[in-house]
Design an enzyme around this catalytic site. Structure first.
Site, short mmCIF file in Angstrom:
data_model
loop_
_atom_site.label_atom_id
_atom_site.label_comp_id
_atom_site.label_asym_id
_atom_site.label_seq_id
_atom_site.Cartn_x
_atom_site.Cartn_y
_atom_site.Cartn_z
N HIS A 268 0.82 -1.21 0.00
CA HIS A 268 0.00 0.00 0.00
C HIS A 268 0.86 1.27 0.00
CE1 HIS A 268 -3.43 -2.52 0.38
NE2 HIS A 268 -3.16 -2.89 1.61
N ASP A 319 -5.57 -7.85 -3.33
CA ASP A 319 -5.84 -7.61 -1.91
C ASP A 319 -7.15 -8.22 -1.45
OD1 ASP A 319 -5.71 -6.71 0.68
OD2 ASP A 319 -5.60 -4.59 0.19
#
Length: 453
Positions: A268, A319
């Site tokens: 991220h 994800d």
């Protein structure tokens, strides 16, 4: 020996025409020859197939079920996380295997050749370990054996509920291990991978600076014999918590206290300051970007231009698996940069279009993050490849970079016709070889779990 022939293919040095690719019996590329006569399986466009570098497979089963606003004044990542904890509390090993197989099948049909599974659902509801400590890791491996996708399995160390060392909350208790038990779990996961082909890899994932102590992080790094992945600087509340506990922001603390190098992938990194972005890029680590999930959870926007200017590498992951789409992940990454900086074609480089830069960076960075000898069409690497439909209306007649631009910005993953993972031809005509049975198994799980939220 398989022989694949392409009208055009993206090679490390650029586009080439009439490309003959030999795949050896061990799944590696034996040779790549441009301007070769047509033979073998013929395709319009052949590309290296990227690795999906960050996945929590079980979350696919709650996709689309968290879009109603809760009683809180503001919905956020943190309220979504509570829903996720409630959902996973009933999942058993059979559920997890069926969900993982469906996720891996969708990854393959989207054009990914490898699943890097950031795996933290280890124990029974209530936190009691299974009789086989690595039962859930074995189920991820079993799913990979069925789908044929390349697997890099990352067992996750998760110790605490926050930087202050507070105990895991009820929703997190299934994740928890101390370093000693985690070491045994990793050994069991390594054993589980022995049922898979030679391209399977094992890595380590200390979950985050919120969930592991400095000592736990050091212990996990010491265990690593391959990739090391970690969530980092995803949410502002996380940054504030790490700052309060450790006296530094997450990226700065990690660079000062851990041996971050090319074996690392930091996931991220949407909350970084300019000097942190430049410092992390120079470490050689891969930025693991998940633009669809980061958009869904309101994480923020990765500083892609500054990262690129500092020589940083990135890859793409799905994800939460709310939507598994390689082309859409890449498109969302570029569009996020445009929205923030009010420009166009921001990640393009001289001589390489936006689509080409996005795709090649994702393929090369994903291979590095997976610890996988892939990412390019080159002799000696695993034959991770995808074929695009040259007859698709938006691709017909296009050459070179325009093919990637049209696929990523005008098309979608329905343009992916064939996919090979380490030479295993798993997707043909856009469908996985076991599509119907895997989908039926997933549908049965969904019937059992729809009432969990």
């Amino acid at each position: 020996m398989q022989v694949i022939w392409a009208e055009q293919a993206l090679l490390p040095e650029g586009w080439a025409e009439h490309v003959r690719i030999e795949i050896a019996a061990d799944g590696r590329i034996a040779s790549v020859t441009a301007r070769a006569p047509r033979e073998g399986q013929a395709h319009a466009v052949i590309l290296p197939a990227p690795a999906n570098l960050h996945s929590h497979a079980f979350q696919r089963a709650m996709a689309g079920l968290t879009e109603a606003r809760g009683p809180a004044v503001g919905d956020s990542f943190w309220t979504w996380r509570q829903l996720m904890f409630r959902f996973l509390d009933r999942l058993d090993p059979d559920h997890v295997e069926a969900i993982a197989a469906y996720v891996q099948m969708q990854m393959l049909e989207a054009g990914y050749a490898c699943n890097v599974e950031f795996h933290y659902l280890h124990h029974r509801p209530g936190g009691l370990p299974y009789d086989d400590l690595s039962e859930m890791s074995s189920r991820i491996a079993a799913a990979s054996a069925r789908t044929g996708i390349g697997l890099t399995l990352l067992p996750v160390l998760y110790q605490y509920g926050g930087c202050d060392g507070r105990p895991l909350a009820p929703g997190q208790i299934r994740f928890g291990n101390d370093p000693d038990r985690f070491a045994r779990l990793v050994q069991g996961a390594e054993t589980a991978l022995r049922c898979l082909p030679a391209d399977a890899r094992l890595g380590i994932a200390p979950h985050s600076l919120r969930a592991v102590s400095p000592e736990g992080l050091a212990a996990a790094v010491a265990m690593a014999r391959g990739p090391i992945h970690m969530h980092l600087a995803e949410q502002q509340a996380e940054v504030d918590e790490v700052m309060a506990a450790h006296g530094a922001r997450p990226v700065r603390w990690l660079l000062d206290h851990a041996p971050v190098d090319q074996d690392w992938c930091l996931i991220h990194c949407t909350q970084m300051q300019p000097d942190e972005t430049q410092g992390l890029a120079r470490s050689g680590a891969v930025a693991g970007l998940c633009p669809i999930t980061e958009s869904s959870l309101g994480d923020g926007i990765f500083d892609g231009l500054r990262w690129q200017a500092a020589g940083g590498r990135f890859g793409i992951g799905s994800d939460s698996n709310i939507r598994i789409s390689l082309s859409e992940e890449l498109r969302t990454l570029e569009y996020s940069q445009r929205l923030r900086d009010r420009g166009r074609a921001l990640l393009a480089r001289p001589g390489a279009s936006t689509g080409r830069v996005l795709f090649q960076c994702a393929a090369q960075g994903g291979a590095q993050a997976a610890g996988r000898l892939a990412g390019e069409l080159r002799a000696g690497l695993w034959a991770d490849m995808l074929a695009l439909d040259g007859a698709a209306v938006d691709l017909a007649g296009l050459r070179g970079d325009s093919v990637l631009d049209a696929w990523i910005f005008a098309g979608d993953d329905r343009m992916v016709l064939d996919v090979w993972s380490a030479g295993r031809h798993l997707v043909s005509g856009g469908r996985h070889r076991d599509h119907d049975a895997i989908t039926a198994g997933y549908a049965r799980v969904m019937q059992q779990t729809r009432d969990m939220l």
